[in-house]
Design an enzyme around this catalytic site. Structure first.
Site, PDB file in Angstrom:
ATOM      1  N   ARG A   9     -15.681  -0.250   3.899  1.00 64.22           N
ATOM      2  CA  ARG A   9     -15.153   0.438   2.703  1.00 64.22           C
ATOM      3  C   ARG A   9     -13.789  -0.143   2.327  1.00 64.22           C
ATOM      4  NH1 ARG A   9     -10.752   2.994   0.895  1.00 64.22           N
ATOM      5  NH2 ARG A   9     -10.459   3.981   2.937  1.00 64.22           N
ATOM      6  N   ASP A  10     -12.740   0.201   3.069  1.00 63.88           N
ATOM      7  CA  ASP A  10     -11.408  -0.315   2.736  1.00 63.88           C
ATOM      8  C   ASP A  10     -11.396  -1.833   2.823  1.00 63.88           C
ATOM      9  OD1 ASP A  10      -8.637  -0.673   2.425  1.00 63.88           O
ATOM     10  OD2 ASP A  10      -8.181   1.191   3.467  1.00 63.88           O
ATOM     11  N   HIS A 199      -3.783   6.025   9.287  1.00 61.44           N
ATOM     12  CA  HIS A 199      -4.469   4.912   8.610  1.00 61.44           C
ATOM     13  C   HIS A 199      -3.373   3.933   8.205  1.00 61.44           C
ATOM     14  CE1 HIS A 199      -7.536   3.431   5.513  1.00 61.44           C
ATOM     15  NE2 HIS A 199      -6.406   2.988   4.974  1.00 61.44           N
ATOM     16  N   HIS A 201      -1.950   0.204   7.144  1.00 61.61           N
ATOM     17  CA  HIS A 201      -2.136  -1.173   6.667  1.00 61.61           C
ATOM     18  C   HIS A 201      -1.063  -2.045   7.332  1.00 61.61           C
ATOM     19  CE1 HIS A 201      -5.284  -0.811   3.498  1.00 61.61           C
ATOM     20  NE2 HIS A 201      -5.015   0.470   3.699  1.00 61.61           N
ATOM     21  N   CYS A 232      -6.088  -2.137  -1.188  1.00 60.75           N
ATOM     22  CA  CYS A 232      -6.434  -1.129  -2.190  1.00 60.75           C
ATOM     23  C   CYS A 232      -6.233  -1.762  -3.554  1.00 60.75           C
ATOM     24  CB  CYS A 232      -5.544   0.114  -2.039  1.00 60.75           C
ATOM     25  SG  CYS A 232      -5.845   1.316  -3.358  1.00 60.75           S
TER      26      CYS A 232
END
Ligand code: HMG
Ligand code: MG
Length: 295
Positions: A9-10, A199, A201, A232
């Site tokens: 997904r990400d 979460h 990054h 994103c």
């Protein structure tokens, strides 16, 4: 530590090149064979906003692994309906600390997105499992540093409304351990630690250091992405998620159990990146694969 694997997904949502549905479901299946069981698998968002995620239902239908928890990101009621139709029982809802990011990402202010979440939680089936992301939890690409008190207030409200877990999204990877500690000071004052996940990054190379802080604060749930894939589309400059392989190396070193085979994750992610012309971005994985090649 429970790791939710975010590569399908990400890891893929920002890519311009079209990744075939079969490749996405195979990525999940192959990673499941390494011991990963929780997947940030797909999103049910507008295909006009994020074309790469348009095939969420087909990806879910093509996964053959059993005993996996497939989570779908849903930004509104339409997303929830599509996730339920695909047979999913676990969804992730989305807000942010900053209005500027939230408006660009989901066309809603933070306040509007909180109302959407409340509706999704109230109208969703009783046995549905919810996680909520509070994105830009430390830094916003448009508004800069965020107030940890405000993030803690949002997290507490979400838990009060019945969300099972709140994941603090460090969307653009700028935070250092100082920021994460400050955030944890406020969040853990209001929300039980067993309801908090992280979460991270890795844009500025801080994600492993930030993971250590989260562990020290008692957090036992986190997202990571095999091969460090991620980004994103509405957060300029944000690069990949912390690599699953790097997290596994860290956890092994710390003696924290996780049940995942690191070499397997590195093999799967490296092959996926080669097949799709993507940069393989796990430092621990690269080292492991190089050592194997030398043998
Ligand atoms: P909007 O344009 O305000 O939506 O977008 P709308 O309700 O006005 O509807 C417009 C059109 O979209 C309509 O179709 C709807 O049917 C359709 P049309 O009549 O024009 O043909 N639509 C949908 N289609 C499929 N699925 C849906 C859906 N909803 C409406 N769920 C919307 C609002 C939320 C839909 C849009 O802004 C959107 O899809 N945004 C998602 C952006 C996104 O996916 N961003 C990346 C994920 S967030 C992230 O990565 C952060 C995270 O990793 C944590 C971190 O790092 O911090 C989780
Ligand atoms: Mg993200």
């Amino acid at each position: 530590m429970t790791i939710t694997e975010s590569s399908s997904r990400d890891g893929l949502q920002s890519l311009a090149a079209d990744i075939p549905t079969k490749s996405k479901s195979k990525l999940i299946d192959d990673l499941a064979s390494t011991g990963l069981t929780s997947f940030d698998a797909v999103s049910f968002v507008s295909p006009k906003w994020v074309p790469q995620m348009a095939d969420g239902a087909e990806v879910v239908a093509s996964v053959t692994a059993t005993d996996v928890d497939l989570i779908a990101l849903v930004p509104n009621m339409r997303g929830l309906e599509n996730a339920l139709e695909a047979g999913l029982t676990h969804v992730a809802v989305l807000t942010a600390a900053s209005d500027a990011f939230s408006e660009r990402n989901i066309n809603a202010t933070v306040d509007e997105s909180m109302h959407r979440i409340r509706r999704i939680v109230l109208e969703g089936p009783e046995d549905l499992r919810f996680r909520a992301y509070v994105s830009t939890a430390t830094h916003c690409p448009y508004e800069g540093e965020q107030d940890p008190d405000w993030v803690a207030h949002l997290a507490e409200t979400l838990v009060d409304w019945g969300v099972h877990e709140v994941f603090l999204g460090e969307t653009i990877g700028k935070a250092t351990p100082t920021h994460v500690n400050r955030l944890m000071d406020e969040v853990l004052d209001l929300v039980p630690v067993d309801k908090v996940g992280v979460h991270f990054h890795d844009t500025y190379g801080q994600a492993i250091a930030n993971t250590v802080v989260a562990l020290e604060r008692g957090v036992d749930k986190m997202d990571s992405s095999a091969g460090g894939l991620g980004g994103c589309p509405y957060a300029p400059g944000a690069s990949g998620n912390v690599a699953t392989e790097d997290v596994l190396w860290l956890l092994d070193g710390l003696g924290v159990s996780h049940g995942v085979e690191m070499a397997g994750v590195a093999n799967v992610a490296h092959r996926f990146c080669s097949d799709h012309n993507l940069v393989y971005n796990s430092r621990a994985g690269r080292a492991l694969l190089a050592a194997r090649d030398e043998e």
